[in-house]
Write a protein that holds these residues in place. Structure first.
Motif, PDB file in Angstrom:
ATOM      1  N   LEU A 175       0.857  -1.085  -0.155  1.00 59.76           N
ATOM      2  CA  LEU A 175       0.011  -0.069  -0.183  1.00 59.76           C
ATOM      3  C   LEU A 175       0.791   1.391  -0.150  1.00 59.76           C
ATOM      4  CD1 LEU A 175      -2.752   1.316   0.324  1.00 59.76           C
ATOM      5  CD2 LEU A 175      -2.609   1.099   2.766  1.00 59.76           C
ATOM      6  N   HIS A 176       2.197   1.095   0.635  1.00 56.72           N
ATOM      7  CA  HIS A 176       2.554   2.376   0.771  1.00 56.72           C
ATOM      8  C   HIS A 176       4.071   2.345  -0.016  1.00 56.72           C
ATOM      9  CE1 HIS A 176       0.348   3.269   4.570  1.00 56.72           C
ATOM     10  NE2 HIS A 176       0.845   2.090   4.880  1.00 56.72           N
ATOM     11  N   ALA A 177       4.281   1.455  -1.021  1.00 54.47           N
ATOM     12  CA  ALA A 177       5.571   1.379  -1.481  1.00 54.47           C
ATOM     13  C   ALA A 177       5.807   2.385  -2.517  1.00 54.47           C
ATOM     14  CB  ALA A 177       5.374   0.122  -2.630  1.00 54.47           C
ATOM     15  N   ALA A 178       4.756   3.199  -3.062  1.00 53.38           N
ATOM     16  CA  ALA A 178       4.933   4.317  -4.043  1.00 53.38           C
ATOM     17  C   ALA A 178       5.206   5.780  -3.294  1.00 53.38           C
ATOM     18  CB  ALA A 178       4.158   4.268  -5.248  1.00 53.38           C
ATOM     19  N   SER A 179       5.082   5.646  -2.124  1.00 54.07           N
ATOM     20  CA  SER A 179       5.102   6.731  -1.209  1.00 54.07           C
ATOM     21  C   SER A 179       6.399   7.404  -1.136  1.00 54.07           C
ATOM     22  CB  SER A 179       4.286   6.768  -0.058  1.00 54.07           C
ATOM     23  OG  SER A 179       2.918   6.326  -0.076  1.00 54.07           O
ATOM     24  N   LYS A 180       6.816   8.747  -0.971  1.00 51.42           N
ATOM     25  CA  LYS A 180       8.207   9.247  -0.797  1.00 51.42           C
ATOM     26  C   LYS A 180       8.121   9.415   0.578  1.00 51.42           C
ATOM     27  CE  LYS A 180       7.654  12.430  -4.972  1.00 51.42           C
ATOM     28  NZ  LYS A 180       7.527  13.863  -5.346  1.00 51.42           N
ATOM     29  N   ASP A 188       3.144  11.958  -0.332  1.00 46.48           N
ATOM     30  CA  ASP A 188       4.172  12.884  -0.749  1.00 46.48           C
ATOM     31  C   ASP A 188       4.983  13.840   0.473  1.00 46.48           C
ATOM     32  OD1 ASP A 188       4.070  11.726  -3.317  1.00 46.48           O
ATOM     33  OD2 ASP A 188       2.706  13.474  -3.945  1.00 46.48           O
ATOM     34  N   LEU A 189       3.960  13.910   1.315  1.00 46.12           N
ATOM     35  CA  LEU A 189       4.544  15.008   2.499  1.00 46.12           C
ATOM     36  C   LEU A 189       3.881  14.704   3.855  1.00 46.12           C
ATOM     37  CD1 LEU A 189       6.379  17.345   3.493  1.00 46.12           C
ATOM     38  CD2 LEU A 189       4.523  18.702   2.779  1.00 46.12           C
ATOM     39  N   ILE A 190       4.208  14.355   4.738  1.00 41.16           N
ATOM     40  CA  ILE A 190       3.770  14.076   6.144  1.00 41.16           C
ATOM     41  C   ILE A 190       3.641  15.514   6.946  1.00 41.16           C
ATOM     42  CG2 ILE A 190       3.805  12.756   8.275  1.00 41.16           C
ATOM     43  CD1 ILE A 190       3.774  10.901   5.997  1.00 41.16           C
ATOM     44  N   ILE A 247       9.296  -5.271   5.968  1.00 41.86           N
ATOM     45  CA  ILE A 247       9.427  -5.536   4.519  1.00 41.86           C
ATOM     46  C   ILE A 247       9.990  -4.337   3.892  1.00 41.86           C
ATOM     47  CG2 ILE A 247       8.279  -5.714   2.212  1.00 41.86           C
ATOM     48  CD1 ILE A 247       6.252  -7.628   3.547  1.00 41.86           C
ATOM     49  N   SER A 248      10.952  -4.106   3.299  1.00 46.18           N
ATOM     50  CA  SER A 248      11.696  -2.862   2.724  1.00 46.18           C
ATOM     51  C   SER A 248      10.808  -2.433   1.522  1.00 46.18           C
ATOM     52  CB  SER A 248      13.138  -3.342   2.182  1.00 46.18           C
ATOM     53  OG  SER A 248      13.718  -2.092   1.535  1.00 46.18           O
ATOM     54  N   ILE A 249      10.467  -1.205   1.513  1.00 41.12           N
ATOM     55  CA  ILE A 249       9.971  -0.409   0.193  1.00 41.12           C
ATOM     56  C   ILE A 249      10.895   0.768  -0.105  1.00 41.12           C
ATOM     57  CG2 ILE A 249       7.621  -1.309   1.067  1.00 41.12           C
ATOM     58  CD1 ILE A 249       7.338   1.857   1.946  1.00 41.12           C
ATOM     59  N   SER A 250      12.138   0.662   0.137  1.00 43.00           N
ATOM     60  CA  SER A 250      13.146   1.654   0.150  1.00 43.00           C
ATOM     61  C   SER A 250      13.054   2.386  -1.477  1.00 43.00           C
ATOM     62  CB  SER A 250      14.429   1.315   0.745  1.00 43.00           C
ATOM     63  OG  SER A 250      14.264   1.186   2.068  1.00 43.00           O
ATOM     64  N   GLY A 251      13.151   1.189  -2.264  1.00 44.19           N
ATOM     65  CA  GLY A 251      13.336   1.669  -3.665  1.00 44.19           C
ATOM     66  C   GLY A 251      12.170   1.712  -4.514  1.00 44.19           C
ATOM     67  N   GLY A 252      10.850   1.691  -3.959  1.00 40.47           N
ATOM     68  CA  GLY A 252       9.565   1.676  -4.556  1.00 40.47           C
ATOM     69  C   GLY A 252       9.022   0.384  -4.798  1.00 40.47           C
ATOM     70  N   GLU A 253       9.899  -0.736  -4.579  1.00 42.02           N
ATOM     71  CA  GLU A 253       9.515  -2.134  -4.533  1.00 42.02           C
ATOM     72  C   GLU A 253       9.669  -2.831  -3.502  1.00 42.02           C
ATOM     73  OE1 GLU A 253      10.678  -3.968  -8.354  1.00 42.02           O
ATOM     74  OE2 GLU A 253      12.214  -2.491  -8.511  1.00 42.02           O
ATOM     75  N   LEU A 303      -2.174   7.997   2.889  1.00 44.38           N
ATOM     76  CA  LEU A 303      -2.419   6.561   2.744  1.00 44.38           C
ATOM     77  C   LEU A 303      -2.103   6.164   4.202  1.00 44.38           C
ATOM     78  CD1 LEU A 303      -0.485   5.297  -0.417  1.00 44.38           C
ATOM     79  CD2 LEU A 303      -3.010   5.905   0.023  1.00 44.38           C
ATOM     80  N   PHE A 304      -3.011   5.286   4.747  1.00 43.43           N
ATOM     81  CA  PHE A 304      -3.168   4.764   6.233  1.00 43.43           C
ATOM     82  C   PHE A 304      -3.186   3.099   6.287  1.00 43.43           C
ATOM     83  CE2 PHE A 304      -6.537   3.755   9.625  1.00 43.43           C
ATOM     84  CZ  PHE A 304      -5.582   3.336  10.403  1.00 43.43           C
TER      85      PHE A 304
END
Length: 294
Positions: free
Chosen positions: A81-86, A177-179, A217-223, A164-165
């Motif tokens: 759910l959060h993978a594409a978030s900055k 994109d911004l918190i 789970i790592s989402i650092s690279g968007g994946e 997203l939550f």
């Protein structure tokens, strides 16, 4: 209640009167160090709790943002759910089960139409020392139901701020994109209204380009990827097992776990659930399942 559950009324009354004697205390290691105390219900009590879970709790509504202990939802879906978030903001609720009191559990059963007397017995069966016990099969479902209104308020805040939550048990994640600066104070106030406290030392605010790990789970690279250290450990185990065999690897590594092979296979299957096309994980699964390992 006895008739429906197939247990004697005297047993249910005994649990309500003194339920501590129907639990076995245990400790398990925490992922980040230390130990977690569990209270495992004895077989008859566990059976009664599973009946409550199947016949009552599993039929109640949950918020769509709840990912933990929910059929069809898991850590992979939570992270995806959060993978594409900055940016992400992660918080952890302190002593989650221990913060959910008898009164909140009683409100659940009263709210679905049970009489005060039956609600009392149901709530006593599902609590220990007037809180949710870690180890009871009913506790995860009850925690999600109790959190419904908090989930609703957090979701409304996120909708208003383009975020997203998701919540996986006591782990809450907001991303976008911004918190906004108001996010943490809002979460703190919102949760305190429900008798919950943020474990501030576990709070993580990560921006674009920084390490982001959600529910392991790592989402650092968007994946979605297994975290680097876990990948390295599994690669090493697969290499040594492929070259020397599982028994030699266990002896050299000082591993005495009698079900190590199956535990390792479970870890590789989990890796593949995150990275289904990872060749190292596929090779490891093949080695463990198909090759002779002596």
């Amino acid at each position: 209640m006895a008739w429906h559950s197939g247990l004697e009324a005297k047993f249910i009354a005994s649990v309500a009167l003194d339920n501590r004697r129907y639990y076995s205390p245990r400790s398990i290691p925490k992922r980040r160090g230390g130990e977690r105390s569990l209270f495992v219900p004895r077989p008859f009590l566990a059976g009664l709790q599973r009946w409550i879970l199947d016949e009552i709790l599993s039929k109640l509504s949950l918020h769509p943002s709840a990912f933990g202990f929910v059929r069809g939802r898991n850590t992979v879906g939570n992270a995806k759910l959060h993978a594409a978030s900055k940016c992400i903001l992660k918080i952890d609720i302190r002593d989650f089960f221990g913060s959910i009191k008898y009164a909140a559990v009683d409100d659940i059963f009263l709210g679905v139409g049970y009489s005060p007397k039956i609600s009392y017995y149901l709530s006593r069966v599902c609590t220990l020392d007037d809180v949710l016990p870690q180890g009871a099969p009913t506790s995860p479902a009850i925690s999600n139901i109790v959190m419904l209104q908090a989930d609703v308020r957090i979701a409304e805040f996120c909708n208003q701020n383009g975020l997203l939550f998701s919540r996986y048990a006591d782990d809450i994640c907001l991303s976008g994109d911004l918190i906004p600066e108001s996010a943490f104070p809002f979460l703190s106030d919102c949760l305190s209204n429900f008798g919950l406290e943020i474990a501030e030392e576990k709070t993580v605010l990560a921006f674009e380009g920084q390490k982001k790990i959600i529910t392991g789970i790592s989402i650092s690279g968007g994946e979605l990827r297994l975290p680097k250290e876990s990948r390295r450990n599994l690669r090493q185990a697969i290499h040594y097992i492929n070259r020397y065999g599982i028994e030699s690897h266990k002896n050299n590594a000082g591993i005495s776990d009698p079900i190590y092979k199956y535990r390792l296979l479970g870890q590789i299957e989990y890796w593949l659930s995150i990275e289904p096309h990872n060749e190292t994980a596929r090779l490891g699964k093949e080695i463990l399942k198909l090759k002779p390992l002596k």
